[in-house]
Scaffold this active site. Sequence first.
Site, PDB file in Angstrom:
ATOM      1  N   PRO A  94      -2.314   0.748  -5.993  1.00 50.02           N
ATOM      2  CA  PRO A  94      -1.236   1.649  -6.406  1.00 50.02           C
ATOM      3  C   PRO A  94      -0.905   2.738  -5.391  1.00 50.02           C
ATOM      4  CG  PRO A  94      -3.231   2.074  -7.658  1.00 50.02           C
ATOM      5  CD  PRO A  94      -3.461   0.801  -6.901  1.00 50.02           C
ATOM      6  N   ASN A  95       0.386   3.001  -5.319  1.00 44.57           N
ATOM      7  CA  ASN A  95       0.989   4.080  -4.536  1.00 44.57           C
ATOM      8  C   ASN A  95       1.012   3.817  -3.036  1.00 44.57           C
ATOM      9  OD1 ASN A  95       1.618   5.857  -6.774  1.00 44.57           O
ATOM     10  ND2 ASN A  95      -0.581   6.145  -6.985  1.00 44.57           N
ATOM     11  N   ARG A 124       5.559   9.987   1.988  1.00 46.00           N
ATOM     12  CA  ARG A 124       5.047  11.268   1.493  1.00 46.00           C
ATOM     13  C   ARG A 124       3.651  11.482   2.072  1.00 46.00           C
ATOM     14  NH1 ARG A 124       4.875  11.365  -4.702  1.00 46.00           N
ATOM     15  NH2 ARG A 124       3.890  13.335  -4.207  1.00 46.00           N
ATOM     16  N   TYR A 166      -1.934  10.567   5.141  1.00 45.18           N
ATOM     17  CA  TYR A 166      -1.825   9.114   5.335  1.00 45.18           C
ATOM     18  C   TYR A 166      -1.001   8.718   6.560  1.00 45.18           C
ATOM     19  CZ  TYR A 166      -3.682   9.060   0.583  1.00 45.18           C
ATOM     20  OH  TYR A 166      -4.468   9.233  -0.515  1.00 45.18           O
ATOM     21  N   ASN A 199      -7.362  -2.701   0.083  1.00 48.44           N
ATOM     22  CA  ASN A 199      -7.362  -1.263  -0.131  1.00 48.44           C
ATOM     23  C   ASN A 199      -6.906  -1.063  -1.579  1.00 48.44           C
ATOM     24  OD1 ASN A 199      -6.898   1.450  -0.398  1.00 48.44           O
ATOM     25  ND2 ASN A 199      -5.923   1.688   1.596  1.00 48.44           N
ATOM     26  N   ALA A 228      -6.427   4.192  -5.661  1.00 45.59           N
ATOM     27  CA  ALA A 228      -7.257   4.948  -6.609  1.00 45.59           C
ATOM     28  C   ALA A 228      -8.060   4.052  -7.546  1.00 45.59           C
ATOM     29  CB  ALA A 228      -6.377   5.902  -7.411  1.00 45.59           C
ATOM     30  N   HIS A 278     -11.977   3.877  -7.395  1.00 50.80           N
ATOM     31  CA  HIS A 278     -12.930   4.859  -7.905  1.00 50.80           C
ATOM     32  C   HIS A 278     -13.347   4.631  -9.357  1.00 50.80           C
ATOM     33  CE1 HIS A 278     -11.883   6.564  -4.113  1.00 50.80           C
ATOM     34  NE2 HIS A 278     -10.630   6.791  -4.472  1.00 50.80           N
ATOM     35  N   ASP A 337     -15.228  -6.723 -10.864  1.00 57.94           N
ATOM     36  CA  ASP A 337     -15.635  -8.017 -11.421  1.00 57.94           C
ATOM     37  C   ASP A 337     -14.836  -9.160 -10.801  1.00 57.94           C
ATOM     38  OD1 ASP A 337     -17.509  -6.783 -12.999  1.00 57.94           O
ATOM     39  OD2 ASP A 337     -16.363  -6.945 -14.867  1.00 57.94           O
ATOM     40  N   GLU A 390     -13.411  -3.884   2.308  1.00 51.86           N
ATOM     41  CA  GLU A 390     -12.740  -2.747   1.662  1.00 51.86           C
ATOM     42  C   GLU A 390     -12.283  -1.786   2.762  1.00 51.86           C
ATOM     43  OE1 GLU A 390     -15.529  -0.228  -0.316  1.00 51.86           O
ATOM     44  OE2 GLU A 390     -13.986   0.998  -1.308  1.00 51.86           O
ATOM     45  N   HIS A 415     -10.024   1.851   3.635  1.00 54.24           N
ATOM     46  CA  HIS A 415      -9.290   3.048   3.228  1.00 54.24           C
ATOM     47  C   HIS A 415      -8.731   3.736   4.464  1.00 54.24           C
ATOM     48  CE1 HIS A 415     -10.488   2.671  -0.902  1.00 54.24           C
ATOM     49  NE2 HIS A 415     -11.702   2.394  -0.482  1.00 54.24           N
ATOM     50  N   SER A 439      -7.627   6.948   4.652  1.00 53.95           N
ATOM     51  CA  SER A 439      -8.329   8.229   4.760  1.00 53.95           C
ATOM     52  C   SER A 439      -9.831   7.990   4.569  1.00 53.95           C
ATOM     53  CB  SER A 439      -7.811   9.198   3.683  1.00 53.95           C
ATOM     54  OG  SER A 439      -8.193   8.746   2.385  1.00 53.95           O
ATOM     55  N   ARG A 481     -13.115  13.865   0.940  1.00 51.74           N
ATOM     56  CA  ARG A 481     -12.072  14.437   0.081  1.00 51.74           C
ATOM     57  C   ARG A 481     -12.692  14.881  -1.262  1.00 51.74           C
ATOM     58  NH1 ARG A 481      -7.096  10.439   0.254  1.00 51.74           N
ATOM     59  NH2 ARG A 481      -6.080  12.276  -0.682  1.00 51.74           N
ATOM     60  N   ARG A 526     -13.362  10.998  -5.450  1.00 57.34           N
ATOM     61  CA  ARG A 526     -13.088   9.889  -4.527  1.00 57.34           C
ATOM     62  C   ARG A 526     -14.357   9.385  -3.845  1.00 57.34           C
ATOM     63  NH1 ARG A 526      -7.332   9.901  -3.762  1.00 57.34           N
ATOM     64  NH2 ARG A 526      -6.470  11.991  -4.006  1.00 57.34           N
TER      65      ARG A 526
HETATM   66  O1  CA2 Z   1      -7.377   6.420   1.881  1.00 61.08           O
HETATM   67  C1  CA2 Z   1      -7.004   5.435   1.228  1.00 61.08           C
HETATM   68  O2  CA2 Z   1      -6.621   4.391   1.737  1.00 61.08           O
HETATM   69  C2  CA2 Z   1      -6.976   5.529  -0.305  1.00 61.08           C
HETATM   70  O3  CA2 Z   1      -7.298   4.241  -0.826  1.00 61.08           O
HETATM   71  C3  CA2 Z   1      -5.569   5.909  -0.692  1.00 61.08           C
HETATM   72  C4  CA2 Z   1      -5.407   6.122  -2.205  1.00 61.08           C
HETATM   73  C5  CA2 Z   1      -6.450   7.096  -2.703  1.00 61.08           C
HETATM   74  O4  CA2 Z   1      -6.362   7.209  -4.122  1.00 61.08           O
HETATM   75  C6  CA2 Z   1      -7.859   6.683  -2.325  1.00 61.08           C
HETATM   76  O5  CA2 Z   1      -8.751   7.684  -2.778  1.00 61.08           O
HETATM   77  C7  CA2 Z   1      -7.992   6.527  -0.826  1.00 61.08           C
HETATM   78  C8  CA2 Z   1      -4.038   6.722  -2.556  1.00 61.08           C
HETATM   79  C9  CA2 Z   1      -2.900   6.018  -1.943  1.00 61.08           C
HETATM   80  C10 CA2 Z   1      -1.673   6.841  -2.144  1.00 61.08           C
HETATM   81  O6  CA2 Z   1      -0.893   6.683  -1.003  1.00 61.08           O
HETATM   82  C11 CA2 Z   1       0.171   7.477  -0.847  1.00 61.08           C
HETATM   83  C12 CA2 Z   1       0.826   7.384   0.342  1.00 61.08           C
HETATM   84  C13 CA2 Z   1       1.915   8.186   0.566  1.00 61.08           C
HETATM   85  C14 CA2 Z   1       2.358   9.067  -0.395  1.00 61.08           C
HETATM   86  C15 CA2 Z   1       1.688   9.165  -1.597  1.00 61.08           C
HETATM   87  C16 CA2 Z   1       0.593   8.362  -1.826  1.00 61.08           C
END
Ligand code: CA2
Length: 146
Positions: A10-11, A18, A23, A74, A77, A80, A87, A98, A100, A102, A107, A111
């Site tokens: 997601p996201n 953003r 990121y 990846n 969220a 976590h 599973d 896996e 990530h 960041s 953080r 996380r």
């Molecule tokens: O660092 C990563 O790749 C994460 O998987 C990114 C997830 C975060 O919840 C993990 O803790 C670490 C969030 C991805 C959201 O990505 C965005 C990118 C641009 C704008 C808003 C969100």
Amino acid sequence: MAIIALLHGPNLDLLGQREPDVYGTATLADYEAATAAAAAAHQHTVEAFQTNHEGALVDAIHAARGHAAAIIINPGAFTHYAWAIHDALAAFAGPIIEVHISNPNAREPWRHTSVVAPVATGSIVGLGMHGYELAVEAVARKLAAA
Ligand code: CA2
């Protein structure tokens, strides 16, 4: 030549739109292209998929069984807390990396837990796009040794 499933949660479709301080400015398409280029250097093919829905990600992991030789994931969220992702990955026979963008360990405390890490072959965090290229290198070496 093998198929590598590149799965994003997601996201991550918002990459480059953003939070560039966290990121960066590369888009999801940029990540997919860099991963595909790294895979092509090893004569492997990447099949990329992104979803904002946990069940759809479970379905994609199931679809990789018997189709893809490896998974680079990846989970966003879901990493976590999503034990259904844990599973589903546990039922995949090949290498799982896996990744990530960041470093979640640097953080917020929530996380710091990954429910995916225990079923991953390895985890690469905090290296941005380079992490995906390293994931391909790891997969290629694992597949060559298999
Ligand atoms: O660092 C990563 O790749 C994460 O998987 C990114 C997830 C975060 O919840 C993990 O803790 C670490 C969030 C991805 C959201 O990505 C965005 C990118 C641009 C704008 C808003 C969100």
